[in-house]
Design a protein around this motif. Structure first.
Motif, PDB file in Angstrom:
ATOM      1  N   ALA A 148       0.838  -1.210   0.000  1.00 35.27           N
ATOM      2  CA  ALA A 148       0.000   0.000   0.000  1.00 35.27           C
ATOM      3  C   ALA A 148       0.868   1.254   0.000  1.00 35.27           C
ATOM      4  CB  ALA A 148      -0.919  -0.003   1.224  1.00 35.27           C
ATOM      5  N   VAL A 149       1.919   1.245   0.824  1.00 34.50           N
ATOM      6  CA  VAL A 149       2.827   2.392   0.873  1.00 34.50           C
ATOM      7  C   VAL A 149       3.514   2.586  -0.475  1.00 34.50           C
ATOM      8  CG1 VAL A 149       4.917   3.342   1.943  1.00 34.50           C
ATOM      9  CG2 VAL A 149       3.207   2.180   3.360  1.00 34.50           C
ATOM     10  N   ALA A 150       3.922   1.470  -1.089  1.00 35.17           N
ATOM     11  CA  ALA A 150       4.578   1.552  -2.399  1.00 35.17           C
ATOM     12  C   ALA A 150       3.643   2.176  -3.432  1.00 35.17           C
ATOM     13  CB  ALA A 150       5.021   0.159  -2.852  1.00 35.17           C
ATOM     14  N   GLU A 151       2.369   1.808  -3.381  1.00 28.71           N
ATOM     15  CA  GLU A 151       1.396   2.384  -4.303  1.00 28.71           C
ATOM     16  C   GLU A 151       1.249   3.884  -4.083  1.00 28.71           C
ATOM     17  OE1 GLU A 151      -0.368   2.247  -6.789  1.00 28.71           O
ATOM     18  OE2 GLU A 151      -0.544   0.188  -7.408  1.00 28.71           O
ATOM     19  N   LEU A 152       1.275   4.295  -2.822  1.00 27.19           N
ATOM     20  CA  LEU A 152       1.031   5.688  -2.488  1.00 27.19           C
ATOM     21  C   LEU A 152       2.205   6.604  -2.833  1.00 27.19           C
ATOM     22  CD1 LEU A 152      -0.751   5.271   0.970  1.00 27.19           C
ATOM     23  CD2 LEU A 152      -1.796   6.075  -1.157  1.00 27.19           C
ATOM     24  N   ILE A 153       3.438   6.127  -2.626  1.00 27.13           N
ATOM     25  CA  ILE A 153       4.580   7.025  -2.788  1.00 27.13           C
ATOM     26  C   ILE A 153       5.338   6.851  -4.097  1.00 27.13           C
ATOM     27  CG2 ILE A 153       4.858   7.039  -0.280  1.00 27.13           C
ATOM     28  CD1 ILE A 153       7.428   5.432  -0.649  1.00 27.13           C
ATOM     29  N   SER A 154       5.124   5.732  -4.786  1.00 28.21           N
ATOM     30  CA  SER A 154       5.867   5.514  -6.032  1.00 28.21           C
ATOM     31  C   SER A 154       5.392   6.457  -7.133  1.00 28.21           C
ATOM     32  CB  SER A 154       5.704   4.071  -6.506  1.00 28.21           C
ATOM     33  OG  SER A 154       6.366   3.879  -7.747  1.00 28.21           O
ATOM     34  N   ARG A 155       6.352   6.928  -7.920  1.00 27.77           N
ATOM     35  CA  ARG A 155       6.010   7.803  -9.043  1.00 27.77           C
ATOM     36  C   ARG A 155       5.586   7.001 -10.273  1.00 27.77           C
ATOM     37  NH1 ARG A 155      11.440  11.064  -9.443  1.00 27.77           N
ATOM     38  NH2 ARG A 155      12.167   8.979  -8.895  1.00 27.77           N
ATOM     39  N   HIS A 156       5.923   5.721 -10.316  1.00 34.37           N
ATOM     40  CA  HIS A 156       5.551   4.834 -11.432  1.00 34.37           C
ATOM     41  C   HIS A 156       5.978   5.425 -12.780  1.00 34.37           C
ATOM     42  CE1 HIS A 156       3.200   2.632  -8.508  1.00 34.37           C
ATOM     43  NE2 HIS A 156       2.429   3.677  -8.274  1.00 34.37           N
ATOM     44  N   PHE A 195       8.725   0.500  -5.163  1.00 34.48           N
ATOM     45  CA  PHE A 195       9.399   1.491  -4.327  1.00 34.48           C
ATOM     46  C   PHE A 195      10.525   2.182  -5.107  1.00 34.48           C
ATOM     47  CE2 PHE A 195       7.771  -0.315  -0.219  1.00 34.48           C
ATOM     48  CZ  PHE A 195       7.360   0.894   0.335  1.00 34.48           C
ATOM     49  N   LEU A 196      11.109   1.469  -6.072  1.00 33.70           N
ATOM     50  CA  LEU A 196      12.179   2.033  -6.882  1.00 33.70           C
ATOM     51  C   LEU A 196      11.652   2.918  -8.008  1.00 33.70           C
ATOM     52  CD1 LEU A 196      14.459  -1.147  -7.092  1.00 33.70           C
ATOM     53  CD2 LEU A 196      14.924   0.959  -5.817  1.00 33.70           C
ATOM     54  N   GLY A 197      10.336   3.057  -8.086  1.00 33.24           N
ATOM     55  CA  GLY A 197       9.741   3.969  -9.045  1.00 33.24           C
ATOM     56  C   GLY A 197       9.367   3.371 -10.381  1.00 33.24           C
ATOM     57  N   LEU A 198       9.414   2.043 -10.513  1.00 37.90           N
ATOM     58  CA  LEU A 198       9.059   1.425 -11.791  1.00 37.90           C
ATOM     59  C   LEU A 198       7.552   1.519 -12.034  1.00 37.90           C
ATOM     60  CD1 LEU A 198      11.964   0.135 -11.441  1.00 37.90           C
ATOM     61  CD2 LEU A 198      11.031  -1.818 -12.703  1.00 37.90           C
ATOM     62  N   LYS A 199       7.185   1.591 -13.293  1.00 41.17           N
ATOM     63  CA  LYS A 199       5.780   1.515 -13.661  1.00 41.17           C
ATOM     64  C   LYS A 199       5.241   0.168 -13.186  1.00 41.17           C
ATOM     65  CE  LYS A 199       6.554   4.225 -17.878  1.00 41.17           C
ATOM     66  NZ  LYS A 199       6.534   4.193 -19.364  1.00 41.17           N
ATOM     67  N   ARG A 200       3.969   0.118 -12.864  1.00 41.30           N
ATOM     68  CA  ARG A 200       3.392  -1.097 -12.282  1.00 41.30           C
ATOM     69  C   ARG A 200       3.628  -2.328 -13.154  1.00 41.30           C
ATOM     70  NH1 ARG A 200      -0.445   2.933 -11.584  1.00 41.30           N
ATOM     71  NH2 ARG A 200      -0.879   3.516  -9.409  1.00 41.30           N
ATOM     72  N   GLU A 201       3.325  -2.213 -14.444  1.00 39.08           N
ATOM     73  CA  GLU A 201       3.471  -3.384 -15.314  1.00 39.08           C
ATOM     74  C   GLU A 201       4.930  -3.780 -15.498  1.00 39.08           C
ATOM     75  OE1 GLU A 201       2.874   0.245 -18.057  1.00 39.08           O
ATOM     76  OE2 GLU A 201       2.217  -0.478 -16.089  1.00 39.08           O
ATOM     77  N   ASP A 202       5.839  -2.783 -15.491  1.00 35.82           N
ATOM     78  CA  ASP A 202       7.263  -3.090 -15.620  1.00 35.82           C
ATOM     79  C   ASP A 202       7.820  -3.667 -14.322  1.00 35.82           C
ATOM     80  OD1 ASP A 202       7.607  -2.392 -18.282  1.00 35.82           O
ATOM     81  OD2 ASP A 202       7.873  -0.278 -17.820  1.00 35.82           O
ATOM     82  N   ALA A 203       7.252  -3.237 -13.200  1.00 33.21           N
ATOM     83  CA  ALA A 203       7.646  -3.806 -11.910  1.00 33.21           C
ATOM     84  C   ALA A 203       7.266  -5.284 -11.865  1.00 33.21           C
ATOM     85  CB  ALA A 203       6.974  -3.040 -10.766  1.00 33.21           C
ATOM     86  N   ALA A 204       6.061  -5.611 -12.342  1.00 30.32           N
ATOM     87  CA  ALA A 204       5.614  -7.002 -12.377  1.00 30.32           C
ATOM     88  C   ALA A 204       6.466  -7.815 -13.348  1.00 30.32           C
ATOM     89  CB  ALA A 204       4.146  -7.063 -12.772  1.00 30.32           C
TER      90      ALA A 204
END
Length: 290
Positions: A148-156, A195-204
């Motif tokens: 949840a924190v990663a979703e809130l603070i990540s720039r994606h 947390f490292l700022g990756l886009k959601r799909e690229d993080a997956a």
């Protein structure tokens, strides 16, 4: 719930038989690739149904089913990485994306390999404390909050092509948490990548590719452990049924996760994990489950 030991290895799945293992295989295949912890579900579902615990050896060996689905789904990525790395060997251009990513995957795999070797006797031991329901509940709750924190603070904003060696090592360190039931390999690596700022799909995407060596090594290693423990023919048949059903359901899981991360967010998994963790801790505290 009592475990079944074969030469000190937890082999409770044999007592379940093919039908129950087929059901657990479907659940394993789905939860292995979603960030909700397959190991946790292999402990929770049998407990709710009154079935014996299939054991940690079953959960680890079942990872080979996920391997097949990931390789198939990301075949073009794997082909590009392999071809790009071979090209780098010929040209000496090791700064290109492909060889840099492959090196990152190798370095990122080392932490979980080392931790797995150090903890191997505790992880697969009969009656391992790692599989206590309160441990799974606490891990699920904590990881749900971190996601949840990663979703809130990540720039994606960062793409797969922008991943650096340092990023791979950080995500690899996060992967070590997957040795604890309830953490989830895909959940821990996905959270770290976000947390490292990756886009959601690229993080997956990076989470799955980084996990391939660990999934392969853990699955093969567990098959060897079961062989050395003297698992009989019936046991191998039961395990094979689980692998088959898990392989089919894993395709559904990986497709679902990628679509959710591309079009929505990780919030559905956050809510699920927090709800599961809260339920388990309450169930253990009240004696409903043990």
């Amino acid at each position: 719930m009592a475990s079944v030991c074969t030469s000190g290895v937890d082999t409770g799945f044999v007592a379940l038989g093919t039908t129950k293992v087929a059901v657990l295989g479907v659940i394993q295949g789905i939860t292995e690739l979603l960030p909700i912890s397959s190991t946790a579900h292999m402990r929770i579902v049998p407990a709710l149904l009154g079935w014996p615990d299939p054991g940690s050896a079953f959960s680890a060996a079942m990872q080979l089913a996920a391997l097949f689905a990931v390789v198939t789904y990301f075949w073009s990525d794997l082909r590009d990485l392999a071809c790009g790395s071979l090209r780098a060997v010929r040209t000496g251009d090791y700064g290109a994306h492909a060889p840099r990513t492959v090196l990152g995957i190798i370095l990122g795999t080392l932490p979980i390999v080392i931790a797995g070797v150090v903890l191997k006797d505790k992880l697969n031991a009969c009656g391992s404390a790692f599989r206590d329901l309160w441990v799974i509940g606490a891990a699920s709750l904590v990881m749900g909050m971190l996601l949840a924190v990663a979703e809130l603070i990540s720039r994606h904003t960062r793409s797969f092509e922008q991943i650096k060696l340092g990023d791979a090592i950080i995500v690899g360190l996060a992967q070590v948490g997957a040795l604890i039931p309830g953490v989830s390999r895909s959940g821990s690596t996905l959270t770290a990548a976000m947390f490292l700022g990756l886009k959601r799909e690229d993080a997956a995407r990076f989470s799955f590719l980084l996990g391939l060596p660990a999934i392969f090594a853990a699955g093969v290693k567990e098959l060897l452990v079961l062989h050395q423990a003297g698992l009989d023919a019936q046991g191998w048949i039961v395990l094979g049924v689980g692998l088959l059903t898990a392989s089919l359901s894993a395709f559904v899981a990986i497709w679902t996760l990628m679509k959710v991360m591309e079009r929505l967010s990780a919030w559905p998994f956050v809510f699920y994990r927090i709800a599961m963790g809260t339920f388990l801790l309450v169930a253990v505290a009240t004696g409903l489950m043990s």
